[in-house]
Design a protein around this motif. Structure first.
Motif: not given
Lengths: 120, 119
Positions: A11, A14, A16, A50-51, A58, A107, B8, B33-34, B53-54, B56-58, B61-62, B64-66
């Motif tokens: 992460l 990248g 992120v 991750t979150h 963020r 969250f 996730q 995800d990876v 669920h949220t 917020g990135g889960g 996120a991976m 976007i990174a990869i």
């Protein structure tokens, strides 16, 4: 399977998440290990880390999200694990330089409560 | 066409929706995800879809990174419902990975699949 550190490194590479967010997220997981003799629920810990790292990044970038629905949030507040979740979030508040918005805290409570339920 | 299910949460449910609404002969695979992001990066799969669920990135996120941010699209977040128009535009622009909150998956996945089928 990727370790928590490998996950955070991907992460970071990248762009992120930030270095600071990665450090706090890794420490947050290490804290969970200290509180139990049992294996941590790996899948949920991956979700939390991750979150958490994404959320902290963020915040530092001035981005925001809406919180979870009110009904869901009320249910979390009533859970048996809420005190443990609040303990971890208080640690985050003390160790993260800036204020953590209420929507983000909501969250984070969801993630922590879910992990502590599995660790019961 | 191969579509990987990363993200996730609720992966089986997302996979079922992809099979139901995806192009004829769509092949699906549930991965971490990876691994899912790597499958798209290495050309083993055309698209990545994932929920969290949220929001917020889960979910993404991976990916976007990869795969890189320009190839990824967050199609829904808490308080931000999906837009079919934006999804169509993202698919047309060549985006490969789509992230959304699990509570929106029954709306979002058919929208993404329609956009892919319309290419």
């Amino acid at each position: 399977m990727t370790t928590i550190k490998e996950r955070l490194d991907i992460l970071k590479a990248g762009d992120v998440i930030s270095e600071e967010a990665s450090t706090i997220a890794e420490e947050a997981v290490q804290r969970l290990s200290v509180h139990t003799q049992r294996p941590l629920p790996q899948n949920k810990v991956e979700m939390l880390v991750t979150h958490l790292a994404s959320a902290l990044t963020r915040m530092s970038r001035g981005e925001s999200v809406d919180g979870p629905p009110e009904e869901l949030f009320s249910e979390i507040e009533k859970s048996e694990q809420i005190d443990l979740a609040n303990r971890e979030i208080n640690w985050l508040k003390s160790n993260w330089g800036d204020e953590i918005p209420k929507s983000e805290i909501a969250f984070l409570k969801m993630h922590y409560v879910s992990i502590f339920k599995d660790m019961k | 066409m191969k579509i990987v299910i990363g993200g996730q949460v609720d992966k089986k449910e997302v996979e079922a929706l992809v099979k139901e609404h995806g192009p004829n002969g769509v092949e699906t695979s549930i991965k971490s995800d990876v691994e899912a992001a790597m499958a798209v990066k290495t050309g083993q799969a055309e698209y990545y879809v994932g929920a969290c669920h949220t929001g917020g990135g889960g979910a993404l996120a991976m990916a976007i990174a990869i795969i890189g941010k320009p190839s990824c699209e967050t199609v829904s977040m808490p308080g931000r419902k999906p837009s079919e128009e934006k999804i169509q535009q993202a698919v047309k622009e060549g985006k490969k990975a789509f992230g959304f909150t699990a509570d929106h998956m029954e709306t979002v996945v058919p929208m993404i699949m329609r956009a892919i089928k319309a290419l």
